[in-house]
Design a protein around this motif. Structure first.
Motif, short mmCIF file in Angstrom:
data_model
loop_
_atom_site.label_atom_id
_atom_site.label_comp_id
_atom_site.label_asym_id
_atom_site.label_seq_id
_atom_site.Cartn_x
_atom_site.Cartn_y
_atom_site.Cartn_z
N LEU A 119 0.83 -1.21 0.00
CA LEU A 119 0.00 0.00 0.00
C LEU A 119 0.87 1.26 0.00
N ASP A 120 2.05 1.16 0.61
CA ASP A 120 2.97 2.31 0.65
C ASP A 120 3.38 2.77 -0.75
N LYS A 121 3.22 1.89 -1.73
CA LYS A 121 3.60 2.24 -3.11
C LYS A 121 2.46 2.90 -3.88
N MET A 122 1.31 3.10 -3.21
CA MET A 122 0.13 3.67 -3.87
C MET A 122 -0.14 5.08 -3.37
N ASP A 123 -0.85 5.85 -4.16
CA ASP A 123 -1.32 7.16 -3.73
C ASP A 123 -2.37 6.92 -2.64
N PRO A 124 -2.14 7.43 -1.41
CA PRO A 124 -3.08 7.14 -0.31
C PRO A 124 -4.51 7.60 -0.61
N ARG A 125 -4.66 8.58 -1.50
CA ARG A 125 -6.01 9.04 -1.86
C ARG A 125 -6.79 7.99 -2.64
#
Length: 304
Positions: free
Chosen positions: A116-122
């Motif tokens: 998940l850290d590799k994704m845009d948190p939005r």
């Protein structure tokens, strides 16, 4: 950065989370079984061994490698069954939706935080508590999102009822441009041949216009008939109750013309080849004893 993109079930796969069987813990007590198939094997003394499941999942990982797919694995948690990554989250378009799963599986989600850290948190959505929804019930298919659900008043009594009406409404609200079509699934706590745990236990699209289908998995005949008409009878492979029990509809597409299937699915694999598919056969019968198969073990992140 990972740019999430999932619009259907079969486009060429670029990145996926594949679960893990490592340290999956002791054989559960019958009272702790999540589904009737696991319960059956716990009681019969045929529950799968960890080392056998690890070998099967490594065979799956090898196929991904062969096709150049980027594979992420969960962080291994001691004594935790982390095989079925489809249960913890799923992707539609460029959004990852966290599944509100059974509370004692919450830590499984935390084991993929490094992904998940590799994704845009939005682009990560956390549905409210009343929304129950799992990835095995959700299938983006071009203009549609197909969702398996159970809306009976006895929903709370069924541990096998996984996606509720609030789950269907939540997806409708989040993806207003899509046609959300829900299907009532047949549930049983005691009989695995009468239980469609998720939509992908009785239906799955393959290729561009074909599907695997099991009529008795659907509670409402008209909903089954709708799918039959949508794909066209000539494009549908009907599976028997026994084939549903073996999880024949739970194969996994790496591309429109490549399907990963269990090596014992003789009738299905013959049909797929006759339709022009490349079928990558792997052993997965031990994992299957837990009521899930190939699609259940994957969380696709990016397709072409």
């Amino acid at each position: 950065m990972l740019h999430l993109n999932i619009k259907d079930e079969t486009s060429k796969l670029k990145a996926v989370v594949l679960g893990t069987a490592k340290e999956s813990g002791p054989i559960p007590l019958p009272a702790a079984a999540y589904d009737p198939k696991s319960l059956e094997h716990i009681l019969a003394g045929t529950y799968p061994k960890e080392e056998d499941m690890i070998l099967e999942m490594e065979a799956f990982a090898k196929v991904f490698k062969k096709y150049g797919v980027r594979v992420f694995r969960p962080e291994v948690l001691p004594d935790c069954n982390q095989i079925f990554s489809r249960d913890i989250a799923f992707v539609i378009e460029d959004k990852l939706i966290k599944a509100n799963i059974l509370p004692d599986r919450e830590e499984e989600f935390e084991a993929i935080l490094h992904v998940l850290d590799k994704m845009d948190p939005r682009n990560i959505l956390y549905p409210p508590n009343e929304v129950h929804i799992e990835g095995g019930d959700v299938m983006p298919w071009n203009d549609y999102i197909f969702i398996g659900t159970y809306t009976g008043k006895d929903y709370p009594d069924y541990i096998t009822a996984r996606t509720n009406w609030q789950g269907v409404e939540y997806i409708r609200k989040m993806f207003p441009s899509k046609k959300v079509k829900s299907f009532e699934l047949r549930k049983s706590i005691t009989n695995p041949k009468e239980n469609a745990l998720h939509l992908d236990c009785c239906f799955q699209p393959v290729g561009k216009d074909k599907a695997i289908l099991h009529k008795n998995g659907f509670l409402i005949e008209e909903e089954y008939e709708w799918l039959l008409a949508y794909f066209g009878k000539e494009n549908v492979f009907e599976i028997t109750a026994d084939e549903m029990y073996q999880m024949c509809s739970n194969v996994f597409s790496i591309a429109p013309d490549v399907v990963v299937s269990e090596r014992n699915f003789n009738r299905l694999n013959r049909w797929l080849r006759a339709q022009g598919f490349t079928v990558e056969e792997i052993p997965y019968a031990e994992v299957s004893k837990q009521g899930g198969l190939l699609r259940c073990s994957t969380l696709p992140l990016v397709r072409e």
